[in-house]
Motif scaffolding. Structure first.
Motif, PDB file in Angstrom:
ATOM      1  N   SER A  70       0.865  -1.179   0.000  1.00 51.79           N
ATOM      2  CA  SER A  70       0.000   0.000   0.000  1.00 51.79           C
ATOM      3  C   SER A  70       0.902   1.230   0.000  1.00 51.79           C
ATOM      4  O   SER A  70       1.971   1.204   0.608  1.00 51.79           O
ATOM      5  CB  SER A  70      -0.859   0.002   1.264  1.00 51.79           C
ATOM      6  N   PRO A  71       0.470   2.321  -0.637  1.00 47.74           N
ATOM      7  CA  PRO A  71       1.250   3.561  -0.536  1.00 47.74           C
ATOM      8  C   PRO A  71       1.359   4.065   0.904  1.00 47.74           C
ATOM      9  O   PRO A  71       2.233   4.856   1.224  1.00 47.74           O
ATOM     10  CB  PRO A  71       0.461   4.558  -1.393  1.00 47.74           C
ATOM     11  N   LYS A  72       0.489   3.555   1.783  1.00 43.65           N
ATOM     12  CA  LYS A  72       0.499   3.948   3.201  1.00 43.65           C
ATOM     13  C   LYS A  72       1.280   2.955   4.068  1.00 43.65           C
ATOM     14  O   LYS A  72       1.269   3.053   5.289  1.00 43.65           O
ATOM     15  CB  LYS A  72      -0.934   4.021   3.719  1.00 43.65           C
ATOM     16  N   ALA A  73       1.960   1.996   3.440  1.00 42.79           N
ATOM     17  CA  ALA A  73       2.641   0.926   4.176  1.00 42.79           C
ATOM     18  C   ALA A  73       3.725   1.473   5.100  1.00 42.79           C
ATOM     19  O   ALA A  73       4.364   2.480   4.815  1.00 42.79           O
ATOM     20  CB  ALA A  73       3.246  -0.078   3.198  1.00 42.79           C
ATOM     21  N   ILE A  74       3.905   0.746   6.191  1.00 45.08           N
ATOM     22  CA  ILE A  74       4.943   1.052   7.178  1.00 45.08           C
ATOM     23  C   ILE A  74       5.748  -0.225   7.406  1.00 45.08           C
ATOM     24  O   ILE A  74       5.177  -1.300   7.599  1.00 45.08           O
ATOM     25  CB  ILE A  74       4.331   1.511   8.525  1.00 45.08           C
ATOM     26  N   GLN A  75       7.065  -0.087   7.404  1.00 46.76           N
ATOM     27  CA  GLN A  75       7.944  -1.219   7.668  1.00 46.76           C
ATOM     28  C   GLN A  75       8.690  -0.984   8.979  1.00 46.76           C
ATOM     29  O   GLN A  75       9.239   0.094   9.186  1.00 46.76           O
ATOM     30  CB  GLN A  75       8.936  -1.397   6.525  1.00 46.76           C
ATOM     31  N   GLN A  77       7.725  -0.356  11.807  1.00 50.67           N
ATOM     32  CA  GLN A  77       7.082   0.713  12.588  1.00 50.67           C
ATOM     33  C   GLN A  77       7.719   2.087  12.393  1.00 50.67           C
ATOM     34  O   GLN A  77       7.506   2.984  13.192  1.00 50.67           O
ATOM     35  CB  GLN A  77       7.064   0.326  14.076  1.00 50.67           C
ATOM     36  N   ARG A  78       8.482   2.252  11.308  1.00 56.67           N
ATOM     37  CA  ARG A  78       9.090   3.570  11.097  1.00 56.67           C
ATOM     38  C   ARG A  78       9.229   3.961   9.630  1.00 56.67           C
ATOM     39  O   ARG A  78       9.165   5.129   9.307  1.00 56.67           O
ATOM     40  CB  ARG A  78      10.437   3.656  11.806  1.00 56.67           C
ATOM     41  N   ASP A  79       9.491   3.011   8.745  1.00 54.02           N
ATOM     42  CA  ASP A  79       9.789   3.338   7.353  1.00 54.02           C
ATOM     43  C   ASP A  79       8.516   3.409   6.523  1.00 54.02           C
ATOM     44  O   ASP A  79       7.772   2.431   6.446  1.00 54.02           O
ATOM     45  CB  ASP A  79      10.725   2.285   6.744  1.00 54.02           C
ATOM     46  N   GLY A  80       8.293   4.560   5.887  1.00 57.95           N
ATOM     47  CA  GLY A  80       7.167   4.731   4.981  1.00 57.95           C
ATOM     48  C   GLY A  80       7.502   4.190   3.603  1.00 57.95           C
ATOM     49  O   GLY A  80       8.573   3.622   3.360  1.00 57.95           O
ATOM     50  N   LEU A 150      -5.311  -7.385  -2.402  1.00 51.54           N
ATOM     51  CA  LEU A 150      -4.528  -7.445  -1.176  1.00 51.54           C
ATOM     52  C   LEU A 150      -3.277  -6.592  -1.321  1.00 51.54           C
ATOM     53  O   LEU A 150      -2.617  -6.613  -2.359  1.00 51.54           O
ATOM     54  CB  LEU A 150      -4.123  -8.893  -0.876  1.00 51.54           C
ATOM     55  N   LYS A 151      -2.962  -5.848  -0.273  1.00 51.21           N
ATOM     56  CA  LYS A 151      -1.769  -4.993  -0.240  1.00 51.21           C
ATOM     57  C   LYS A 151      -1.151  -5.097   1.151  1.00 51.21           C
ATOM     58  O   LYS A 151      -1.847  -5.292   2.147  1.00 51.21           O
ATOM     59  CB  LYS A 151      -2.118  -3.524  -0.508  1.00 51.21           C
ATOM     60  N   ILE A 152       0.154  -4.915   1.228  1.00 53.61           N
ATOM     61  CA  ILE A 152       0.852  -4.910   2.505  1.00 53.61           C
ATOM     62  C   ILE A 152       0.624  -3.559   3.173  1.00 53.61           C
ATOM     63  O   ILE A 152       0.961  -2.518   2.606  1.00 53.61           O
ATOM     64  CB  ILE A 152       2.352  -5.176   2.321  1.00 53.61           C
ATOM     65  N   ILE A 153       0.055  -3.605   4.364  1.00 54.93           N
ATOM     66  CA  ILE A 153      -0.188  -2.400   5.157  1.00 54.93           C
ATOM     67  C   ILE A 153       0.988  -2.177   6.108  1.00 54.93           C
ATOM     68  O   ILE A 153       1.443  -1.066   6.292  1.00 54.93           O
ATOM     69  CB  ILE A 153      -1.500  -2.526   5.975  1.00 54.93           C
ATOM     70  N   SER A 154       1.443  -3.266   6.712  1.00 58.78           N
ATOM     71  CA  SER A 154       2.624  -3.161   7.561  1.00 58.78           C
ATOM     72  C   SER A 154       3.435  -4.441   7.460  1.00 58.78           C
ATOM     73  O   SER A 154       2.905  -5.521   7.198  1.00 58.78           O
ATOM     74  CB  SER A 154       2.261  -2.849   9.012  1.00 58.78           C
ATOM     75  N   LEU A 155       4.729  -4.266   7.667  1.00 56.70           N
ATOM     76  CA  LEU A 155       5.682  -5.366   7.604  1.00 56.70           C
ATOM     77  C   LEU A 155       6.688  -5.135   8.719  1.00 56.70           C
ATOM     78  O   LEU A 155       7.278  -4.055   8.813  1.00 56.70           O
ATOM     79  CB  LEU A 155       6.386  -5.367   6.240  1.00 56.70           C
ATOM     80  N   ASP A 156       6.838  -6.137   9.575  1.00 55.90           N
ATOM     81  CA  ASP A 156       7.791  -6.043  10.676  1.00 55.90           C
ATOM     82  C   ASP A 156       8.644  -7.305  10.681  1.00 55.90           C
ATOM     83  O   ASP A 156       8.114  -8.406  10.612  1.00 55.90           O
ATOM     84  CB  ASP A 156       7.058  -5.912  12.021  1.00 55.90           C
ATOM     85  N   TYR A 157       9.952  -7.107  10.734  1.00 55.94           N
ATOM     86  CA  TYR A 157      10.855  -8.249  10.808  1.00 55.94           C
ATOM     87  C   TYR A 157      12.028  -7.897  11.698  1.00 55.94           C
ATOM     88  O   TYR A 157      12.331  -6.733  11.931  1.00 55.94           O
ATOM     89  CB  TYR A 157      11.332  -8.684   9.421  1.00 55.94           C
TER      90      TYR A 157
END
Length: 163
Positions: A70-75, A77-80, A150-157
């Motif tokens: 998503s254009p609003k995705a966050i990786q 918890q900090r990276d747009g 479906l789009k990635i809204i947030s990704l945390d690793y």
């Protein structure tokens, strides 16, 4: 005359019952009592999405890969979105070859989102003749739907093993 009055009374009564039933149904919809809620996606749709994610990642297809976000995705918890673009563009450019594997993938489906958790392993062969690097850790995606996709809204690793 009496029959006509009785018919009018029955008609008025039926309309009242219809309006009351309609009102109850609207209230049930508004508070979620209208039966089982529809989930955002199926397990199979999510598995297909994750297969695309891995395919585009390993092919280093930056545009196709970013299309999944998503254009609003966050990786982490900090990276747009623009930071995500820079991070993956740089990593893909540094890599001669990438292999991406997921293990113990768990999919949780909800009305408005999907949560996917897994263990990942990335094998990177750098372009500069460096030795192969292995990146491992836990990863979590939250997926939503935008324009029916479906789009990635947030990704945390978090890497548990860093080269």
């Amino acid at each position: 005359m009496r029959n006509r009055l009785k018919e009018e009374e029955r008609g008025t009564g039926m309309r009242t019952i219809g309006l009351v039933a309609c009102g109850i149904f609207i209230v049930m919809l508004s508070i979620g009592w209208a039966g089982p809620q529809r989930l955002i996606a199926t397990q199979e749709e999510v598995k297909q999405f994750m297969a695309k994610y891995i395919e585009r990642y390993t092919q280093k297809d930056i545009d196709g890969f970013l299309w999944l976000f998503s254009p609003k995705a966050i990786q982490n918890q900090r990276d747009g979105f623009e930071a995500i673009r820079r991070i993956y563009s740089h990593f893909f450019d540094q890599s001669l070859e990438l292999r991406y594997r997921l293990e113990e993938m768990k999919i949780e489906l909800y009305e408005n989102a999907v949560e996917v958790k897994a263990l990942y392993q990335i094998d990177q062969i750098p372009k500069k003749g460096e030795e192969r690097k292995v990146w491992k850790g836990r990863i979590r995606w939250v997926l939503g739907k935008e324009d029916g996709l479906l789009k990635i809204i947030s990704l945390d690793y978090q890497h548990q093993s860093i080269p």
